[in-house]
Each structure stands twice: as C-alpha cells, then as structure tokens.
Design a protein around this motif. Structure first.
Motif, PDB file in Angstrom:
ATOM      1  N   THR A  62       0.827  -1.199   0.000  1.00  0.00           N
ATOM      2  CA  THR A  62       0.000   0.000   0.000  1.00  0.00           C
ATOM      3  C   THR A  62       0.865   1.255   0.000  1.00  0.00           C
ATOM      4  OG1 THR A  62      -0.133  -0.042   2.429  1.00  0.00           O
ATOM      5  CG2 THR A  62      -1.867  -1.170   1.211  1.00  0.00           C
ATOM      6  N   ASP A  63       2.065   1.147   0.567  1.00  0.00           N
ATOM      7  CA  ASP A  63       3.058   2.218   0.530  1.00  0.00           C
ATOM      8  C   ASP A  63       4.112   1.779  -0.484  1.00  0.00           C
ATOM      9  OD1 ASP A  63       4.868   4.211   0.949  1.00  0.00           O
ATOM     10  OD2 ASP A  63       4.883   4.058   3.131  1.00  0.00           O
ATOM     11  N   LEU A  64       3.980   2.259  -1.721  1.00  0.00           N
ATOM     12  CA  LEU A  64       4.715   1.676  -2.844  1.00  0.00           C
ATOM     13  C   LEU A  64       5.880   2.560  -3.282  1.00  0.00           C
ATOM     14  CD1 LEU A  64       4.914  -0.558  -4.983  1.00  0.00           C
ATOM     15  CD2 LEU A  64       3.313   0.757  -6.389  1.00  0.00           C
ATOM     16  N   ASN A  65       7.072   1.965  -3.303  1.00  0.00           N
ATOM     17  CA  ASN A  65       8.277   2.637  -3.797  1.00  0.00           C
ATOM     18  C   ASN A  65       8.609   2.023  -5.151  1.00  0.00           C
ATOM     19  OD1 ASN A  65      10.784   3.800  -4.237  1.00  0.00           O
ATOM     20  ND2 ASN A  65      11.468   3.525  -2.131  1.00  0.00           N
TER      21      ASN A  65
ATOM     22  N   THR B  63      -1.918   3.812  -0.870  1.00  0.00           N
ATOM     23  CA  THR B  63      -2.083   5.005  -0.041  1.00  0.00           C
ATOM     24  C   THR B  63      -0.965   6.017  -0.261  1.00  0.00           C
ATOM     25  OG1 THR B  63      -0.925   3.924   1.800  1.00  0.00           O
ATOM     26  CG2 THR B  63      -3.327   3.760   1.767  1.00  0.00           C
ATOM     27  N   ASN B  64       0.256   5.529  -0.526  1.00  0.00           N
ATOM     28  CA  ASN B  64       1.406   6.398  -0.788  1.00  0.00           C
ATOM     29  C   ASN B  64       2.225   5.809  -1.921  1.00  0.00           C
ATOM     30  OD1 ASN B  64       1.196   8.230   1.736  1.00  0.00           O
ATOM     31  ND2 ASN B  64       1.250   6.167   2.603  1.00  0.00           N
ATOM     32  N   VAL B  65       2.686   6.673  -2.826  1.00  0.00           N
ATOM     33  CA  VAL B  65       3.498   6.218  -3.950  1.00  0.00           C
ATOM     34  C   VAL B  65       4.716   7.121  -4.085  1.00  0.00           C
ATOM     35  CG1 VAL B  65       3.619   5.906  -6.449  1.00  0.00           C
ATOM     36  CG2 VAL B  65       1.572   5.194  -5.217  1.00  0.00           C
ATOM     37  N   THR B  66       5.891   6.494  -4.195  1.00  0.00           N
ATOM     38  CA  THR B  66       7.126   7.222  -4.476  1.00  0.00           C
ATOM     39  C   THR B  66       7.577   6.847  -5.882  1.00  0.00           C
ATOM     40  OG1 THR B  66       7.787   7.212  -2.152  1.00  0.00           O
ATOM     41  CG2 THR B  66       9.518   7.622  -3.774  1.00  0.00           C
ATOM     42  N   LEU B  67       7.641   7.843  -6.756  1.00  0.00           N
ATOM     43  CA  LEU B  67       8.066   7.630  -8.132  1.00  0.00           C
ATOM     44  C   LEU B  67       9.578   7.842  -8.244  1.00  0.00           C
ATOM     45  CD1 LEU B  67       5.174   9.556  -9.941  1.00  0.00           C
ATOM     46  CD2 LEU B  67       5.392   7.087  -9.648  1.00  0.00           C
ATOM     47  N   PRO B  68      10.241   7.136  -9.164  1.00  0.00           N
ATOM     48  CA  PRO B  68      11.710   7.194  -9.221  1.00  0.00           C
ATOM     49  C   PRO B  68      12.243   8.366 -10.050  1.00  0.00           C
ATOM     50  CG  PRO B  68      10.905   5.629 -10.820  1.00  0.00           C
ATOM     51  CD  PRO B  68       9.691   6.136 -10.096  1.00  0.00           C
TER      52      PRO B  68
ATOM     53  N   THR C 120      -3.213   9.134  -0.803  1.00  0.00           N
ATOM     54  CA  THR C 120      -3.139  10.431  -0.119  1.00  0.00           C
ATOM     55  C   THR C 120      -1.913  11.231  -0.521  1.00  0.00           C
ATOM     56  OG1 THR C 120      -2.009   9.422   1.779  1.00  0.00           O
ATOM     57  CG2 THR C 120      -4.418   9.603   1.897  1.00  0.00           C
ATOM     58  N   THR C 121      -0.791  10.559  -0.847  1.00  0.00           N
ATOM     59  CA  THR C 121       0.428  11.273  -1.244  1.00  0.00           C
ATOM     60  C   THR C 121       1.103  10.567  -2.398  1.00  0.00           C
ATOM     61  OG1 THR C 121       1.798  10.069   0.367  1.00  0.00           O
ATOM     62  CG2 THR C 121       0.851  12.165   1.084  1.00  0.00           C
ATOM     63  N   ILE C 122       1.674  11.372  -3.304  1.00  0.00           N
ATOM     64  CA  ILE C 122       2.494  10.855  -4.395  1.00  0.00           C
ATOM     65  C   ILE C 122       3.490  11.947  -4.758  1.00  0.00           C
ATOM     66  CG2 ILE C 122       0.823  11.619  -6.159  1.00  0.00           C
ATOM     67  CD1 ILE C 122       1.728   9.151  -7.831  1.00  0.00           C
TER      68      ILE C 122
END
Length: 225
Positions: free
Chosen positions: A78-81, A106-111, A129-131
């Motif tokens: 759900t917290d995806l890197n 719920t959270n995504v970190t793009l590279p 909620t955040t990206i």
C-alpha cells in the motif's frame, strides 16, 4: 576358559564397532545440517534479504529508446516505492492505466529518471493520499490523477511543461498544489468543476501563467519561495 575369553573378545569387538558407527552417523548429521544452513543463507543472499526491492510484481513494456514503461502492478504494497530500474532497464514512464482503480495504494514514491505519467495512470486510486513527482518528469497526461479523492497535496516540479486536461478531476480533497514552472499554463485540469473552483491554494512563482489563471478564477495563490 578359552571359550570365555573368546566370548569376551567378541563382545568387546562388537562394542567398538558400534561406537565407531555411531560416531560416523553423528558426523553425517552435522554435515547435513551445515549444508542446509549454507543453502538457506545463499538463497537469502541471492534474494537480497528482506530489504531487496521486489521488482517481479511489475509488468512493463520496452520503449524505442531502450527504457521501459510500467504497464501494471501485481503486488500488495500500500506504501509503494517504484524502482528506478527493472531488469537493468531504466523506468522512464508510467503507462496509460497502469495503476488505475488500485484502491489499496495510499502512498506512492516515483523514481528519478521518470519522464512521463500516462493517461489515467492513477485514475480512481481512491485511497491515495500522497504521491511525489520527481524532478525529471516533463509530462502528465490526461486524467492521470482523476478520481484520486483522498489526495491532499501535490507538487509539480519545474521540469513539468505539460499537464493535460482532467488531470485532477474529482480530486475533491486537494487543498495544496505547487506549480514550479512559471510557463506552465492551465488547460482544463479539473480544478474548476461546474461553476465552483476547488478549495485549493496554488503555490507558484510570481507572475507565472498559473498565477494569472488562478487570480482570474477565484483560486488562492501564494508565492513560491
């Protein structure tokens, strides 16, 4: 007397033979346990341990320039890197519809290295909620974040020169949007739905194209420091 001595000697020989056999079995057991432990350790090292990124849950397609675009996700995080590379190929884009309707995110970190976020790429990710948008992204396509109703804030770095229509349609919780590119112009992004604008504050450079548009449409702005 000779018979008794022979029986005693035979018993002693049997006892000695049994002791040697038992000792040999013990060594075999120890060796087997050690091998199993080494194999397990090697397997763990090969897998990268618990800290290695799990890249086999991403589907991707090759691009003409030798990079790849992520086309789908089969994992459960759900917290995806999202990794910067897959199978040693640079991830340059999130393809159209790649994460559409993934309600678990719920959270995504793009590279870093990513340059484009495709059409409807995160559409209807209702729990997101955040990206982050990395500094390398130049284009955000149509409806990329449409229906992300839990998204509260977003920053578009200066490299972002194109944001297509409906990118933020249905983002009712969006209260903070930063637009760093002074030339980036609004094009039906979805910040005005019907006759009423979203209750969003846009942080942007003074005199920027988006500031001019916001002031003309009743949307609050604040200077980008």
């Amino acid at each position: 007397m000779k018979q008794f001595w022979k029986k005693a000697l035979w018993a002693a020989l049997l006892t000695a033979a049994f002791a040697v056999t038992a000792a040999g079995c013990g060594n075999d057991t120890s060796s087997s346990s050690s091998a199993d432990s080494t194999t397990a350790a090697e397997s763990s090292a090969a897998a990268g341990g618990d800290t290695a990124p799990e890249t086999n849950v991403f589907n991707y397609q090759m691009n003409d320039d030798g990079t790849v675009s992520i086309t789908g996700y089969n994992g459960t995080d759900t917290d995806l890197n999202i990794p910067a590379t897959l199978d040693n190929y640079v991830v340059s884009a999130i393809a159209d519809h790649a994460f559409e309707a993934n309600w678990d995110l719920t959270n995504v970190t793009l590279p870093n290295g990513l340059t484009e976020i495709g059409e409807s790429a995160f559409m209807d990710c209702g729990s997101l909620t955040t990206i982050n948008i990395p500094e390398t992204v130049a284009q955000i396509d149509r409806a990329a974040f449409a229906g992300c109703s839990a998204l509260t804030s977003l920053t578009l770095p200066e490299a972002v020169s194109t944001v297509l229509e409906e990118a933020f349609t249905g983002c009712a919780s969006l209260t903070s949007l930063t637009v760093a590119n002074p030339s980036l112009a609004y094009d039906r992004w979805g910040l005005v739905e019907g006759s009423a604008p979203l209750a969003v504050t846009i942080t942007c450079p003074a005199g920027s194209a988006i500031e001019t548009w916001a002031n003309a449409n009743g949307i609050a702005t604040q200077p980008l420091s």
